[in-house]
Design a protein around this motif. Structure first.
Motif, short mmCIF file in Angstrom:
data_model
loop_
_atom_site.label_atom_id
_atom_site.label_comp_id
_atom_site.label_asym_id
_atom_site.label_seq_id
_atom_site.Cartn_x
_atom_site.Cartn_y
_atom_site.Cartn_z
N ALA A 79 -13.56 4.93 -52.97
CA ALA A 79 -13.47 5.83 -53.51
C ALA A 79 -14.41 6.20 -54.07
O ALA A 79 -15.17 7.65 -53.79
CB ALA A 79 -12.91 6.68 -54.66
N ALA A 80 -15.22 5.67 -54.12
CA ALA A 80 -17.03 6.15 -54.40
C ALA A 80 -17.81 5.80 -53.10
O ALA A 80 -18.21 7.29 -52.91
CB ALA A 80 -18.30 4.43 -55.25
N ARG A 81 -17.38 5.34 -52.09
CA ARG A 81 -17.65 5.75 -51.01
C ARG A 81 -17.40 6.86 -50.03
O ARG A 81 -18.13 7.84 -49.10
CB ARG A 81 -17.14 4.13 -49.96
CG ARG A 81 -17.40 3.18 -50.42
CD ARG A 81 -17.51 1.81 -48.87
NE ARG A 81 -18.24 0.51 -49.61
CZ ARG A 81 -18.66 -0.22 -48.80
NH1 ARG A 81 -18.33 -0.27 -47.56
NH2 ARG A 81 -18.83 -1.09 -49.24
N SER A 82 -15.93 7.37 -50.24
CA SER A 82 -15.03 8.33 -49.99
C SER A 82 -16.29 9.30 -50.70
O SER A 82 -16.23 10.69 -50.34
CB SER A 82 -13.72 8.81 -49.95
OG SER A 82 -13.58 7.78 -50.14
N ALA A 83 -16.49 9.58 -52.17
CA ALA A 83 -17.75 10.42 -52.79
C ALA A 83 -18.95 10.66 -52.03
O ALA A 83 -19.08 11.71 -52.11
CB ALA A 83 -17.48 10.14 -54.17
N ILE A 84 -19.16 9.37 -51.77
CA ILE A 84 -20.89 9.57 -51.11
C ILE A 84 -21.11 9.94 -49.98
O ILE A 84 -21.61 11.08 -49.44
CB ILE A 84 -21.63 7.84 -50.72
CG1 ILE A 84 -21.66 7.21 -52.55
CG2 ILE A 84 -22.47 8.29 -50.09
CD1 ILE A 84 -21.79 6.16 -52.18
N TYR A 85 -19.65 9.59 -48.96
CA TYR A 85 -19.55 11.04 -47.61
C TYR A 85 -19.23 11.84 -47.79
O TYR A 85 -20.18 12.73 -47.47
CB TYR A 85 -18.76 10.01 -47.36
CG TYR A 85 -18.11 10.53 -45.52
CD1 TYR A 85 -19.05 9.85 -44.40
CD2 TYR A 85 -17.60 11.75 -45.32
CE1 TYR A 85 -18.92 11.23 -43.22
CE2 TYR A 85 -17.55 12.09 -44.25
CZ TYR A 85 -17.80 12.05 -43.08
OH TYR A 85 -17.90 12.68 -41.56
N ALA A 86 -19.11 12.63 -48.68
CA ALA A 86 -18.28 13.65 -49.21
C ALA A 86 -20.00 14.54 -49.81
O ALA A 86 -19.54 15.36 -49.48
CB ALA A 86 -17.51 13.90 -50.00
N MET A 87 -20.52 13.56 -50.28
CA MET A 87 -21.87 14.47 -51.01
C MET A 87 -22.24 14.57 -49.72
O MET A 87 -23.00 16.07 -49.32
CB MET A 87 -22.78 13.41 -52.10
CG MET A 87 -21.50 13.52 -53.77
SD MET A 87 -20.95 15.22 -54.45
CE MET A 87 -20.10 15.80 -53.50
N TRP A 88 -23.29 13.89 -49.07
CA TRP A 88 -23.91 14.01 -48.96
C TRP A 88 -23.90 14.55 -47.24
O TRP A 88 -24.61 15.42 -46.74
CB TRP A 88 -24.11 12.50 -48.22
CG TRP A 88 -25.41 12.32 -46.61
CD1 TRP A 88 -25.56 12.00 -45.54
CD2 TRP A 88 -27.14 12.54 -47.56
NE1 TRP A 88 -27.15 11.92 -45.18
CE2 TRP A 88 -27.64 12.04 -46.03
CE3 TRP A 88 -26.90 12.07 -48.55
CZ2 TRP A 88 -29.25 12.05 -46.18
CZ3 TRP A 88 -28.45 12.49 -48.71
CH2 TRP A 88 -29.91 12.19 -47.60
N LYS A 89 -22.26 14.22 -46.57
CA LYS A 89 -22.04 15.35 -45.63
C LYS A 89 -22.35 16.99 -45.85
O LYS A 89 -22.66 17.76 -44.87
CB LYS A 89 -20.36 14.43 -44.93
CG LYS A 89 -20.30 15.41 -43.97
CD LYS A 89 -20.42 15.26 -43.01
CE LYS A 89 -19.90 15.82 -41.34
NZ LYS A 89 -20.32 15.82 -40.36
N TRP A 90 -21.35 16.64 -46.64
CA TRP A 90 -21.67 18.77 -47.00
C TRP A 90 -22.02 19.74 -48.04
O TRP A 90 -22.49 20.74 -48.40
CB TRP A 90 -19.73 18.88 -47.82
CG TRP A 90 -18.99 18.50 -45.68
CD1 TRP A 90 -19.15 19.01 -45.17
CD2 TRP A 90 -18.25 17.62 -46.47
NE1 TRP A 90 -17.97 18.87 -44.20
CE2 TRP A 90 -17.54 17.61 -45.00
CE3 TRP A 90 -17.25 16.77 -47.14
CZ2 TRP A 90 -16.01 16.59 -44.84
CZ3 TRP A 90 -16.58 15.86 -46.66
CH2 TRP A 90 -15.99 15.62 -45.62
N PHE A 91 -22.83 18.78 -48.74
CA PHE A 91 -23.57 19.13 -50.17
C PHE A 91 -24.80 19.15 -49.87
O PHE A 91 -25.95 19.13 -50.60
CB PHE A 91 -23.09 18.67 -51.21
CG PHE A 91 -21.81 18.76 -51.76
CD1 PHE A 91 -21.70 20.25 -52.43
CD2 PHE A 91 -20.76 18.31 -51.82
CE1 PHE A 91 -20.52 20.47 -52.79
CE2 PHE A 91 -19.53 18.59 -51.44
CZ PHE A 91 -19.00 19.97 -51.86
N SER A 92 -25.45 18.64 -49.35
CA SER A 92 -26.85 18.11 -48.39
C SER A 92 -27.91 18.59 -49.77
O SER A 92 -29.20 19.21 -50.41
CB SER A 92 -27.45 20.03 -48.25
OG SER A 92 -26.66 19.73 -47.05
N PRO A 93 -27.65 16.99 -50.85
CA PRO A 93 -28.51 16.49 -51.86
C PRO A 93 -29.74 15.99 -51.14
O PRO A 93 -29.90 15.44 -50.19
CB PRO A 93 -27.65 15.52 -52.76
CG PRO A 93 -26.92 14.71 -51.26
CD PRO A 93 -26.48 15.83 -50.39
#
Length: 320
Positions: free
Chosen positions: A159-173
């Motif tokens: 689940a952490a890997r899914s969250a990391i992908y979501a953050m980097w892909k769509w939120f541009s941190p």
């Protein structure tokens, strides 16, 4: 939803070319311990306004051959995959989407008819979509708020890997902090994503002192079970989270954990510190919505989404 349009590269749904749309179809959840899953309830609610004669079943198994046997049934329209099958069932499929390959795990399977008329099974990851949609539906300005600022993920599992992908892909941190009881798990995550997403910036936070010196994250996603710390490493992990949440000026915090209750310790700490919180049950609803979009090749009906969210609102009446 963008995942629907991108799924067309694999062909079209069998439902799109079948004149017998009223034929009952089946979807399944494959996992190792799923008797308490909320997915049958949510999918039943979401299917209703779509006028889709589809039944959703639990299949408690970790056997790949059993999984493939169900997929061979012509009435099977799609599947959900949960632990411990998210990694092991992926190689059994005909193809994997960008999300599934980048994250290294599959939680959703959909079928498409290719150019020569063959039915193919495609694996994807809609956990990351569920995280994205839950945040954007709750706070549409989150993308602008997070851009070029750090975000944080708690945990080191799938689940952490899914969250990391979501953050980097769509939120541009600017970068992604990871807080986890075991540094070795984070090392594996960094190594994996360095290969699957070149250029991604992930920083492990080892202790409270390190956390105090870093800029505050604008979004936090929790992915760990809601149990009291039982080891020194777990206690340190929790102390880091408390320090960061209490030190920041607020932001958006998502806790993907919703068992045994969506009112987790992490959410309560964040609410007291002034954070805007999103419960794991809302993420689950958005995951189910994304799955049905792929299975039916149709966008979800808003009345069904609202009813699904309402069905799992905590009895206290707290907002999801």
């Amino acid at each position: 939803m963008d995942i629907l349009h991108r799924s067309y590269e694999y062909g079209r749904s069998p439902l799109a070319s079948s004149p017998q749309v009223s034929i009952p179809r089946n979807a399944f959840l494959f996992g190792g311990n799923i008797s308490q899953s909320l997915s049958p309830l949510l999918h039943g609610i979401l299917f209703k306004p779509m006028s889709a004669p589809i039944a959703y079943h639990l299949c408690q198994t970790t056997e790949g051959n059993t999984f493939l046997e169900y997929l061979r049934d012509p009435t099977t329209i799609g599947a959900s995959i949960t632990m411990p099958n998210k990694v092991t069932f992926g190689p059994l499929l005909d193809d994997l989407t960008e999300e599934a390959q980048a994250i290294g795990a599959v939680n959703t399977v959909f079928s498409r008819i290719d150019a020569v008329g063959k039915r193919r099974w495609i694996g994807t990851n809609t956990d990351c979509v569920g995280i994205r949609e839950a945040i954007l539906q709750h706070n549409p300005s989150s993308v602008a708020i997070a851009k070029d600022k750090p975000v944080m993920v708690i945990g080191g599992g799938g689940a952490a890997r899914s969250a990391i992908y979501a953050m980097w892909k769509w939120f541009s941190p600017s970068e992604i902090y990871v807080v986890n009881r075991l540094e070795s798990e984070v090392d594996e995550i960094i190594e994996f994503f360095s290969s699957s997403i070149p250029g991604i910036r992930i920083r492990y936070i080892p202790d409270v002192d390190s956390a105090q010196k870093l800029p505050s994250p604008s979004i936090i996603v929790g992915t760990i079970p809601d149990y009291p710390p039982s080891t020194l490493e777990e206690s340190v992990c929790w102390q880091i989270c408390e320090k960061i949440i209490g030190h920041a000026d607020g932001g958006v915090l998502v806790d993907m954990c919703y068992m045994p209750s969506p009112e987790t310790r992490l959410l309560n700490v964040a609410m007291k510190a002034g954070w805007d919180v999103i419960r794991g049950t809302e993420v689950l609803v958005r995951v189910c919505v994304a799955q049905q979009v792929l299975w039916l090749e149709r966008e979800a009906r808003e009345e069904g989404v609202k009813e699904a969210v309402a069905a799992i609102v905590p009895k206290s009446g707290a907002r999801l």
